[in-house]
Design a protein around this motif. Structure first.
Motif, PDB file in Angstrom:
ATOM      1  N   HIS A  67       1.494  29.450  18.851  1.00  0.00           N
ATOM      2  CA  HIS A  67       1.557  28.667  17.607  1.00  0.00           C
ATOM      3  C   HIS A  67       2.849  27.859  17.558  1.00  0.00           C
ATOM      4  O   HIS A  67       3.924  28.346  17.904  1.00  0.00           O
ATOM      5  N   ARG A  68       2.724  26.617  17.111  1.00  0.00           N
ATOM      6  CA  ARG A  68       3.881  25.716  17.038  1.00  0.00           C
ATOM      7  C   ARG A  68       4.162  25.308  15.592  1.00  0.00           C
ATOM      8  O   ARG A  68       3.246  25.103  14.798  1.00  0.00           O
ATOM      9  N   THR A  69       5.434  25.201  15.285  1.00  0.00           N
ATOM     10  CA  THR A  69       5.870  24.763  13.956  1.00  0.00           C
ATOM     11  C   THR A  69       7.139  23.930  14.106  1.00  0.00           C
ATOM     12  O   THR A  69       8.022  24.282  14.891  1.00  0.00           O
ATOM     13  N   GLY A  70       7.230  22.850  13.366  1.00  0.00           N
ATOM     14  CA  GLY A  70       8.455  22.064  13.445  1.00  0.00           C
ATOM     15  C   GLY A  70       8.477  20.915  12.465  1.00  0.00           C
ATOM     16  O   GLY A  70       7.465  20.574  11.836  1.00  0.00           O
ATOM     17  N   PHE A  71       9.661  20.334  12.327  1.00  0.00           N
ATOM     18  CA  PHE A  71       9.887  19.222  11.406  1.00  0.00           C
ATOM     19  C   PHE A  71       9.826  17.893  12.148  1.00  0.00           C
ATOM     20  O   PHE A  71      10.380  17.759  13.256  1.00  0.00           O
ATOM     21  N   VAL A  72       9.154  16.936  11.540  1.00  0.00           N
ATOM     22  CA  VAL A  72       8.993  15.604  12.118  1.00  0.00           C
ATOM     23  C   VAL A  72       9.572  14.583  11.148  1.00  0.00           C
ATOM     24  O   VAL A  72       9.035  14.387  10.049  1.00  0.00           O
ATOM     25  N   ALA A  73      10.672  13.974  11.514  1.00  0.00           N
ATOM     26  CA  ALA A  73      11.297  12.962  10.659  1.00  0.00           C
ATOM     27  C   ALA A  73      10.573  11.632  10.847  1.00  0.00           C
ATOM     28  O   ALA A  73      10.532  11.089  11.954  1.00  0.00           O
ATOM     29  N   ILE A  74       9.993  11.137   9.770  1.00  0.00           N
ATOM     30  CA  ILE A  74       9.299   9.847   9.814  1.00  0.00           C
ATOM     31  C   ILE A  74      10.281   8.784   9.327  1.00  0.00           C
ATOM     32  O   ILE A  74      10.670   8.765   8.162  1.00  0.00           O
ATOM     33  N   VAL A  75      10.708   7.922  10.237  1.00  0.00           N
ATOM     34  CA  VAL A  75      11.774   6.969   9.942  1.00  0.00           C
ATOM     35  C   VAL A  75      11.340   5.553  10.290  1.00  0.00           C
ATOM     36  O   VAL A  75      10.438   5.329  11.093  1.00  0.00           O
ATOM     37  N   ALA A 117      -0.931  25.116  14.766  1.00  0.00           N
ATOM     38  CA  ALA A 117       0.307  24.388  14.476  1.00  0.00           C
ATOM     39  C   ALA A 117       0.478  24.157  12.985  1.00  0.00           C
ATOM     40  O   ALA A 117      -0.499  23.984  12.256  1.00  0.00           O
ATOM     41  N   GLN A 118       1.719  24.162  12.561  1.00  0.00           N
ATOM     42  CA  GLN A 118       2.069  23.695  11.220  1.00  0.00           C
ATOM     43  C   GLN A 118       3.105  22.586  11.398  1.00  0.00           C
ATOM     44  O   GLN A 118       4.198  22.813  11.917  1.00  0.00           O
ATOM     45  N   ILE A 119       2.736  21.377  10.975  1.00  0.00           N
ATOM     46  CA  ILE A 119       3.595  20.208  11.159  1.00  0.00           C
ATOM     47  C   ILE A 119       4.192  19.834   9.810  1.00  0.00           C
ATOM     48  O   ILE A 119       3.467  19.636   8.829  1.00  0.00           O
ATOM     49  N   LEU A 120       5.505  19.738   9.758  1.00  0.00           N
ATOM     50  CA  LEU A 120       6.226  19.447   8.528  1.00  0.00           C
ATOM     51  C   LEU A 120       6.772  18.022   8.618  1.00  0.00           C
ATOM     52  O   LEU A 120       7.809  17.768   9.226  1.00  0.00           O
ATOM     53  N   PHE A 121       6.026  17.090   8.042  1.00  0.00           N
ATOM     54  CA  PHE A 121       6.397  15.683   8.074  1.00  0.00           C
ATOM     55  C   PHE A 121       7.430  15.407   6.983  1.00  0.00           C
ATOM     56  O   PHE A 121       7.196  15.707   5.811  1.00  0.00           O
ATOM     57  N   VAL A 122       8.549  14.817   7.365  1.00  0.00           N
ATOM     58  CA  VAL A 122       9.592  14.492   6.395  1.00  0.00           C
ATOM     59  C   VAL A 122       9.589  12.990   6.155  1.00  0.00           C
ATOM     60  O   VAL A 122      10.044  12.208   7.002  1.00  0.00           O
ATOM     61  N   ASP A 123       9.032  12.595   5.015  1.00  0.00           N
ATOM     62  CA  ASP A 123       9.057  11.184   4.628  1.00  0.00           C
ATOM     63  C   ASP A 123      10.477  10.834   4.204  1.00  0.00           C
ATOM     64  O   ASP A 123      11.137  11.607   3.505  1.00  0.00           O
ATOM     65  N   THR A 124      10.968   9.692   4.631  1.00  0.00           N
ATOM     66  CA  THR A 124      12.346   9.307   4.341  1.00  0.00           C
ATOM     67  C   THR A 124      12.408   7.901   3.763  1.00  0.00           C
ATOM     68  O   THR A 124      11.497   7.091   3.952  1.00  0.00           O
ATOM     69  N   PRO A 125      13.495   7.585   3.060  1.00  0.00           N
ATOM     70  CA  PRO A 125      13.684   6.203   2.615  1.00  0.00           C
ATOM     71  C   PRO A 125      13.826   5.275   3.807  1.00  0.00           C
ATOM     72  O   PRO A 125      14.149   5.704   4.926  1.00  0.00           O
ATOM     73  N   GLY A 126      13.587   3.998   3.577  1.00  0.00           N
ATOM     74  CA  GLY A 126      13.806   3.023   4.643  1.00  0.00           C
ATOM     75  C   GLY A 126      15.286   2.930   4.974  1.00  0.00           C
ATOM     76  O   GLY A 126      16.118   2.773   4.076  1.00  0.00           O
ATOM     77  N   LEU A 127      15.625   3.062   6.241  1.00  0.00           N
ATOM     78  CA  LEU A 127      17.023   2.975   6.670  1.00  0.00           C
ATOM     79  C   LEU A 127      17.440   1.514   6.676  1.00  0.00           C
ATOM     80  O   LEU A 127      16.770   0.666   7.259  1.00  0.00           O
ATOM     81  N   LEU A 234       6.286  20.145  19.411  1.00  0.00           N
ATOM     82  CA  LEU A 234       6.966  21.071  18.508  1.00  0.00           C
ATOM     83  C   LEU A 234       7.281  22.388  19.209  1.00  0.00           C
ATOM     84  O   LEU A 234       6.570  22.804  20.129  1.00  0.00           O
ATOM     85  N   PRO A 235       8.329  23.075  18.768  1.00  0.00           N
ATOM     86  CA  PRO A 235       8.663  24.371  19.377  1.00  0.00           C
ATOM     87  C   PRO A 235       7.681  25.458  18.960  1.00  0.00           C
ATOM     88  O   PRO A 235       7.063  25.373  17.886  1.00  0.00           O
ATOM     89  N   VAL A 236       7.542  26.466  19.795  1.00  0.00           N
ATOM     90  CA  VAL A 236       6.713  27.617  19.463  1.00  0.00           C
ATOM     91  C   VAL A 236       7.400  28.412  18.354  1.00  0.00           C
ATOM     92  O   VAL A 236       8.603  28.660  18.409  1.00  0.00           O
ATOM     93  N   GLY A 237       6.633  28.777  17.338  1.00  0.00           N
ATOM     94  CA  GLY A 237       7.192  29.544  16.237  1.00  0.00           C
ATOM     95  C   GLY A 237       6.188  29.752  15.132  1.00  0.00           C
ATOM     96  O   GLY A 237       5.126  29.114  15.108  1.00  0.00           O
ATOM     97  N   PRO A 238       6.507  30.650  14.184  1.00  0.00           N
ATOM     98  CA  PRO A 238       5.586  30.952  13.093  1.00  0.00           C
ATOM     99  C   PRO A 238       5.586  29.862  12.034  1.00  0.00           C
ATOM    100  O   PRO A 238       6.530  29.066  11.948  1.00  0.00           O
ATOM    101  N   PRO A 239       4.561  29.807  11.210  1.00  0.00           N
ATOM    102  CA  PRO A 239       4.557  28.855  10.097  1.00  0.00           C
ATOM    103  C   PRO A 239       5.709  29.139   9.141  1.00  0.00           C
ATOM    104  O   PRO A 239       6.108  30.288   8.951  1.00  0.00           O
ATOM    105  N   LEU A 240       6.225  28.103   8.539  1.00  0.00           N
ATOM    106  CA  LEU A 240       7.318  28.237   7.581  1.00  0.00           C
ATOM    107  C   LEU A 240       6.841  28.136   6.145  1.00  0.00           C
ATOM    108  O   LEU A 240       7.591  28.476   5.221  1.00  0.00           O
ATOM    109  N   TYR A 241       5.628  27.663   5.934  1.00  0.00           N
ATOM    110  CA  TYR A 241       5.078  27.483   4.586  1.00  0.00           C
ATOM    111  C   TYR A 241       3.728  28.190   4.489  1.00  0.00           C
ATOM    112  O   TYR A 241       3.043  28.381   5.510  1.00  0.00           O
TER     113      TYR A 241
END
Length: 361
Positions: A67-75, A117-127, A234-241
């Motif tokens: 199982h994979r879990t990780g943060f994805v910065a959407i920029v 997998a649990q994918i954590l998409f991080v929506d961000t302001p426009g840089l 994403l790295p192997v790991g348990p769900p965070l949410y």
């Protein structure tokens, strides 16, 4: 001025209000941050029967070792469709969306849980390179923070339109030294389609991307392939949410953002960029949510524009926000809005903290 908006009766229980948990590995559902007060919003809001903590929260013992879990910065630069993409990937409206650039002001996590997998998409302001005030700097810090805590960067550009702002963002993305996928958005608008090929070829020469994926966030085209590519990085790991979580943001935050979205849509002048929305009180009863909101303008002259002739504009905004909130949460909403002035709030560090922005300290 006070304007009230009320809807039709619906029945659905709702639990107590919960503040949003922090973004990153220390967020809700992780060791040291158990489900409870920091639990993220599910389909019907925090603490509700449709998004409970406990039984619905997956544990590492029940997950496969792969199982994979990780943060994805959407920029990306402003107005390339990042928030539309997050909403399409998660399958729910997490971030507000308007045609105006710089609609997104905070980093917002959208949670996608799928088999394996649990994918954590991080929506961000426009840089953006031009930082005219402390608000602009706070928004850029939100982007930098998302990149620091991310496992993967999803760099979004507009098909056929590489601009100086894209190069500026790319420099920051590469500096994070994490895998980068380039999402070429709005391909549905390119005519003829053959014009896309030289653009994609030019993109390949700009950096060693893990992949370049043409997509249309608005039409949800090619998003399955994009999600598969992200999950593999994403790295192997348990769900965070919890399994049914959709965001890390509280109901108060989402109400304030919905009101601000409708303000951005309703006002055609530069006024919206000088507005902020704060929820002063939120009361939840069986089937109904009562919210007391303040719309802060940074000039006295803007207050009258927000209110409109005979209160027409603010009434339109309140009604539009209420209807969409009822659709999202499946509850009846009662919004009470006030318009007040806080001069030059966007350049006041203490006020920005009051509005939920991180300080520079």
């Amino acid at each position: 001025l006070t304007v009230k908006a009320e809807g039709t009766e619906k029945t659905a229980p709702v639990g107590p209000v919960a503040p949003a948990g922090p973004i990153g590995p220390a967020g809700p559902g992780t060791p040291g941050s158990p489900c409870g007060p920091t639990a993220p919003c599910g389909p019907c809001g925090p603490g509700t029967p449709c998004s409970p903590c406990g039984p619905s929260a997956p544990t590492w013992a029940t997950m496969p070792e792969s199982h994979r879990t990780g943060f994805v910065a959407i920029v990306g630069r402003p107005n390339v469709g990042k928030s539309t993409l997050v909403n399409a990937l998660v399958g729910r409206k997490i971030s507000i969306v308007t045609p105006r650039p710089q609609t997104t002001r905070h980093a917002i996590v959208g949670v996608l849980t799928r088999p394996g997998a649990q994918i954590l998409f991080v929506d961000t302001p426009g840089l953006h390179a031009r930082m005219r005030n402390q608000l602009n700097r706070a928004m850029n810090r939100a982007v930098e923070g998302a990149l620091v805590g991310a496992d993967v960067a999803l760099f979004v550009v507009e098909a056929g339109a590489w601009k100086a702002g894209d190069s500026y963002v790319l420099e920051h993305v590469l500096a994070a030294q994490i895998p980068v996928i380039l999402a070429v958005n709005k391909v549905d608008l390119v005519r003829p389609k053959s014009a896309l090929l030289p653009y994609l070829a030019a993109c390949e020469k700009r950096a060693a991307f893990q992949a370049i994926v043409p997509i249309s966030a608005a039409n949800a085209d090619n998003l399955d392939r994009l999600t598969d590519l992200i999950a593999d990085l994403l790295p192997v790991g348990p769900p965070l949410y919890p399994l049914d979580a959709t965001t890390d943001r509280s109901m108060e935050f989402r109400i304030a953002e919905m009101i601000r979205e409708k303000l951005l849509i309703a006002l055609r002048q530069e006024v919206p960029y000088g507005l902020a929305v704060e929820i002063l009180a939120l009361e939840q009863k069986p089937g109904v949510v009562l919210a007391d909101a303040v719309i802060w303008a940074d000039r006295d002259s803007h207050k009258g524009i927000v209110v409109g002739k005979g209160g027409a504009t603010i009434k339109e905004v309140g009604t539009a926000a209420r209807l969409e909130l009822e659709k999202i949460f499946g509850l009846r909403f009662y919004l009470e809005t006030h318009v007040k002035v806080k001069t030059n709030w966007a350049d006041n560090a203490r006020t920005l903290q009051q509005f939920g922005f991180e300080s520079n300290s």
